[in-house]
Design a protein around this motif. Structure first.
Motif: not given
Length: 136
Positions: A3-11, A31-38, A120-128
């Motif tokens: 549903l949410v993917v907030l990510a950057d090139e720094e990892g 669901a799970k909230i997953v946090i990944e950093t270096p 917004r598209e991710r949310l719409g896809d999940l709801v649909a």
């Protein structure tokens, strides 16, 4: 589904992975909230209701208008805050588990162009893809 993917090139990333129907709550999703950093990695379980999904849609509208958001702040379980200009002059995602582990993690994330529309598209896809989920 993510549903949410907030990510950057720094990892640095914060994701919310929807795993399916909640095993003990027919009106919700697990669901799970997953946090990944270096530096730090972690995850926490999360239950999603129709009202939380609707609130995420409203949060995306506020982010598009240039406002910071607090999502799930008044509910049991973890809260997610997105600050468009954080302490390091880039967006920051704060995940807070005040009611459980009492841990707060702040992750700076250099978000790409178009990330709000993508969500917004991710949310719409999940709801649909779901049967109607009663509000809780």
């Amino acid at each position: 589904m993510d549903l949410v993917v907030l990510a950057d090139e720094e990892g640095n990333s914060v994701s919310i992975r929807v795993l399916g129907q909640h095993p003990r709550w027919s009106a919700g999703l697990t669901a799970k909230i997953v946090i990944e950093t270096p530096f730090v990695n972690g995850c926490i379980d999360l239950a999603l209701s129709a009202s939380k999904l609707e609130a995420w849609g409203h949060a995306l509208d506020r982010l598009a208008a240039g406002e910071d958001i607090a999502w799930m702040e008044m509910s049991r379980g973890p809260s997610v805050f997105i600050q468009l200009t954080g302490e390091r002059k880039c967006p920051e995602v704060v995940v807070e588990d005040e009611s459980g582990s009492m841990v707060t993690v702040r992750i700076p994330i250099d978000l790409p162009e178009g990330w709000i529309e993508d969500h917004r598209e991710r949310l719409g896809d999940l709801v649909a893809s779901r049967k109607p989920i009663p509000s809780a």
